[in-house]
Write an enzyme that holds these catalytic residues in place. Sequence first.
Site, mmCIF file in Angstrom:
data_model
loop_
_atom_site.group_PDB
_atom_site.id
_atom_site.type_symbol
_atom_site.label_atom_id
_atom_site.label_comp_id
_atom_site.label_asym_id
_atom_site.label_seq_id
_atom_site.Cartn_x
_atom_site.Cartn_y
_atom_site.Cartn_z
ATOM 1 N N VAL A 67 0.838 -1.213 0.000
ATOM 2 C CA VAL A 67 0.000 0.000 0.000
ATOM 3 C C VAL A 67 0.870 1.260 0.000
ATOM 4 C CG1 VAL A 67 -1.626 1.344 1.434
ATOM 5 C CG2 VAL A 67 -1.987 -1.106 1.094
ATOM 6 N N ARG A 109 -22.350 -7.230 16.601
ATOM 7 C CA ARG A 109 -23.575 -7.190 17.418
ATOM 8 C C ARG A 109 -23.307 -7.636 18.844
ATOM 9 N NH1 ARG A 109 -28.411 -9.269 13.697
ATOM 10 N NH2 ARG A 109 -27.150 -11.126 13.769
ATOM 11 N N ARG A 110 -22.472 -8.716 18.983
ATOM 12 C CA ARG A 110 -22.210 -9.249 20.327
ATOM 13 C C ARG A 110 -20.697 -9.392 20.551
ATOM 14 N NH1 ARG A 110 -27.306 -11.377 19.008
ATOM 15 N NH2 ARG A 110 -26.360 -12.636 17.376
ATOM 16 N N LYS A 162 -23.823 -8.097 -2.101
ATOM 17 C CA LYS A 162 -24.485 -8.072 -3.431
ATOM 18 C C LYS A 162 -25.948 -7.672 -3.339
ATOM 19 C CE LYS A 162 -23.971 -12.245 -1.644
ATOM 20 N NZ LYS A 162 -22.961 -13.249 -1.443
ATOM 21 N N GLY A 198 -17.230 -14.686 -5.173
ATOM 22 C CA GLY A 198 -16.237 -14.791 -4.101
ATOM 23 C C GLY A 198 -14.825 -14.402 -4.504
ATOM 24 N N ILE A 228 -13.033 -15.075 -7.038
ATOM 25 C CA ILE A 228 -12.663 -14.934 -8.465
ATOM 26 C C ILE A 228 -12.565 -13.460 -8.849
ATOM 27 C CG2 ILE A 228 -13.252 -15.534 -10.843
ATOM 28 C CD1 ILE A 228 -15.044 -17.742 -9.765
ATOM 29 N N LYS A 232 -26.295 -11.004 -8.086
ATOM 30 C CA LYS A 232 -24.992 -11.053 -8.774
ATOM 31 C C LYS A 232 -25.170 -10.807 -10.269
ATOM 32 C CE LYS A 232 -22.973 -14.097 -5.299
ATOM 33 N NZ LYS A 232 -22.907 -15.482 -4.821
ATOM 34 N N GLY A 270 -17.060 -18.928 0.817
ATOM 35 C CA GLY A 270 -16.145 -19.392 1.862
ATOM 36 C C GLY A 270 -15.411 -18.211 2.474
HETATM 37 N N1 LIG Z 1 -19.840 -16.307 3.245
HETATM 38 C C1 LIG Z 1 -19.492 -16.211 1.977
HETATM 39 O O1 LIG Z 1 -18.982 -17.174 1.383
HETATM 40 C C2 LIG Z 1 -19.674 -14.944 1.233
HETATM 41 C C3 LIG Z 1 -20.351 -13.871 1.783
HETATM 42 N N2 LIG Z 1 -20.511 -12.731 1.057
HETATM 43 C C4 LIG Z 1 -21.181 -11.576 1.637
HETATM 44 O O2 LIG Z 1 -20.377 -11.096 2.704
HETATM 45 C C5 LIG Z 1 -21.201 -10.517 3.693
HETATM 46 C C6 LIG Z 1 -20.923 -11.184 5.027
HETATM 47 O O3 LIG Z 1 -21.187 -12.551 4.907
HETATM 48 P P1 LIG Z 1 -20.797 -13.604 6.047
HETATM 49 O O4 LIG Z 1 -19.522 -13.217 6.679
HETATM 50 O O5 LIG Z 1 -20.919 -14.941 5.427
HETATM 51 O O6 LIG Z 1 -22.001 -13.380 7.048
HETATM 52 P P2 LIG Z 1 -22.069 -13.707 8.605
HETATM 53 O O7 LIG Z 1 -23.507 -13.825 8.942
HETATM 54 O O8 LIG Z 1 -21.163 -14.817 8.967
HETATM 55 O O9 LIG Z 1 -21.461 -12.367 9.235
HETATM 56 C C7 LIG Z 1 -22.166 -11.172 9.342
HETATM 57 C C8 LIG Z 1 -21.833 -10.588 10.701
HETATM 58 O O10 LIG Z 1 -22.388 -9.278 10.797
HETATM 59 C C9 LIG Z 1 -22.882 -9.122 12.115
HETATM 60 N N3 LIG Z 1 -23.861 -8.038 12.134
HETATM 61 C C10 LIG Z 1 -25.177 -8.089 11.795
HETATM 62 N N4 LIG Z 1 -25.751 -6.871 11.946
HETATM 63 C C11 LIG Z 1 -24.773 -6.055 12.367
HETATM 64 C C12 LIG Z 1 -24.745 -4.668 12.687
HETATM 65 N N5 LIG Z 1 -25.826 -3.915 12.608
HETATM 66 N N6 LIG Z 1 -23.566 -4.129 13.104
HETATM 67 C C13 LIG Z 1 -22.456 -4.896 13.190
HETATM 68 N N7 LIG Z 1 -22.424 -6.215 12.903
HETATM 69 C C14 LIG Z 1 -23.582 -6.780 12.488
HETATM 70 C C15 LIG Z 1 -23.454 -10.475 12.481
HETATM 71 O O11 LIG Z 1 -23.543 -10.639 13.871
HETATM 72 C C16 LIG Z 1 -22.424 -11.406 11.851
HETATM 73 O O12 LIG Z 1 -21.391 -11.745 12.732
HETATM 74 C C17 LIG Z 1 -22.646 -10.674 3.190
HETATM 75 O O13 LIG Z 1 -23.011 -9.524 2.484
HETATM 76 C C18 LIG Z 1 -22.525 -11.856 2.238
HETATM 77 O O14 LIG Z 1 -23.528 -11.853 1.263
HETATM 78 C C19 LIG Z 1 -20.005 -12.592 -0.215
HETATM 79 C C20 LIG Z 1 -19.338 -13.613 -0.810
HETATM 80 C C21 LIG Z 1 -19.149 -14.895 -0.147
HETATM 81 N N1 LIG Z 2 -24.128 -17.577 -0.394
HETATM 82 C C1 LIG Z 2 -23.234 -17.213 -1.431
HETATM 83 C C2 LIG Z 2 -21.940 -16.719 -0.844
HETATM 84 C C3 LIG Z 2 -21.108 -16.066 -1.859
HETATM 85 O O1 LIG Z 2 -21.480 -15.111 -2.519
HETATM 86 C C4 LIG Z 2 -22.970 -18.408 -2.312
HETATM 87 O O2 LIG Z 2 -23.316 -19.529 -1.908
HETATM 88 O O3 LIG Z 2 -22.438 -18.230 -3.412
HETATM 89 NA NA NA Z 3 -15.171 -11.848 -7.137
#
Ligand SMILES: NC(=O)C1=CN([C@@H]2O[C@H](COP(=O)(O)OP(=O)(O)OC[C@H]3O[C@@H](n4cnc5c(N)ncnc54)[C@H](O)[C@@H]3O)[C@@H](O)[C@H]2O)C=CC1
Ligand SMILES: N[C@@H](CC=O)C(=O)O
Ligand code: NA
Length: 449
Positions: free
Chosen positions: A30, A42-43, A100, A129, A131, A200, A297
């Site tokens: 950077v 949240r917690r 998304k 993800g 890619i 997406k 993932g």
């Molecule tokens: N898990 C995956 O493979 C992928 C996820 N994403 C995107 O990434 C984002 C996060 O996904 P994950 O990590 O899987 O979800 P997750 O549910 O594991 O994590 C989300 C976190 O945000 C926290 N949270 C909720 N409301 C909140 C608030 N108001 N203030 C602060 N924290 C808060 C929750 O407690 C939780 O720990 C989503 O938009 C998802 O669509 C995108 C690509 C892949």
């Molecule tokens: N829930 C999504 C996470 C990545 O975007 C998926 O399964 O592709």
């Molecule tokens: Na990508």
Amino acid sequence: MSVALLGCGVVGSQVVRLLTEQADELTARVGAPLRLAGVAVRRPQRHPDVPADLLTTDAAGLVSRDDVDVVVELVGGIEPVRGLLLTALKSGKSVVSANKALLAEDGAALAAAADESGADLYYEASVAGAIPLLRPIQQSLAGDRIVRVAGIVNGTTNFILSAMASSGANYTEALEEAGRLGYAEADPTADVDGYDAASKAAILASLAFHTRVTADDVYREGIRDVTAADIAAAKALGCTVKLLAICEQVDGAVSARVHPAMIPRSHPLASVSGAYNAVFIEAAAAGQLMFYGQGAGGPQTASAVLGDLVAAARNRVIGGRGPRDTAHAALPVLAMGDTHTRYHVALDVNDRAGVLAQVAGVFAEHGVSIATVRQEGRGSGNGEAGRDADDGAPGPKDATLVIVTHSASDAALAATVDALTGLDAVRGVAGVLRVEGLGRPVTELGGGS
Ligand SMILES: NC(=O)C1=CN([C@@H]2O[C@H](COP(=O)(O)OP(=O)(O)OC[C@H]3O[C@@H](n4cnc5c(N)ncnc54)[C@H](O)[C@@H]3O)[C@@H](O)[C@H]2O)C=CC1
Ligand SMILES: N[C@@H](CC=O)C(=O)O
Ligand code: NA
């Protein structure tokens, strides 16, 4: 460079890990250290790995801090995230997001806020993800004309369909496993009903065709109704069933759709299994390009988030800005009824003289041309009289007619299926699935057992 992280779940926790483990390398890349200013959760008690003095439940307060340069959003969903990101962008902070759902619903407002203040808005992790896909579309192909972006963009549904096809796994168990592995959305109906893939597709179509496309513009069908029989029928045709996102430019309009489809087993997308994603881009000058990798993932998605974070931080170090979203083409969106593809239609019929002619007549009346027809006997053995499904009395033997059409409009096919259900000889429509060659001729269809 001071970074505020919102959300510390599957992806956010991996971003914290990589930021910590690779601190020195990232500083070198950077040109300034990347420092975590705070982590909104949240917690707090659920995050023993994050230094306690960084944790806060006050996301709005964190986003408004003067010392924050970049906000990384990994919470998901629309509110309160939309308000938080608009606040950040309006005050000149760059934003990196994997969300998304929000980008497909209100990307225009976020992009406008970024333009207003000159901040960066990056969201590579939001589609497919790990890619690298959005950056190649926005930057590497900026001088070309993209005509089609199509592929597998949801890891959870691909994981489920792969498991059902390879080991006959049960749909519910495969979905639970995808949740345990961190692939599924917080509400997995977003995955199985195609909302995630539709978001997406909207993002891909917007960037590829320089047109604002929202999730509501995308035709959407999920995998909930894909049965073991559909998967077996695909196998019999030399195909496999995948949930596809297909964005095309057709006659000066944009078509964007998400639905399950049969694709030939020889097609490169057919061998994409588990949580892998793969996307084809077809551009006028470049021809066909294929992007492949892990679509979901924690660590995989965090890789894309960190790439964006480094890009946004570098821009601030040198005082510049990355490419902004453009919607100058402003193309209209084509109605699903006007899109054309091939179809596989399985009909349960009474096996008696004249039924095939009646069925073929209905297809002809609606201008849908049949490529192949196969009849499969069912229930009673060869040559025996069957039982009528309604009253159990001896009746004409049941059979299944498996029809593959040539390319037809979605509206014509829907009207055909509607009319077929009105025929006395048709006991039911056992399945209708689109058949896609994805830019390649669907040569081998119509064979099978
Ligand atoms: N898990 C995956 O493979 C992928 C996820 N994403 C995107 O990434 C984002 C996060 O996904 P994950 O990590 O899987 O979800 P997750 O549910 O594991 O994590 C989300 C976190 O945000 C926290 N949270 C909720 N409301 C909140 C608030 N108001 N203030 C602060 N924290 C808060 C929750 O407690 C939780 O720990 C989503 O938009 C998802 O669509 C995108 C690509 C892949
Ligand atoms: N829930 C999504 C996470 C990545 O975007 C998926 O399964 O592709
Ligand atoms: Na990508």
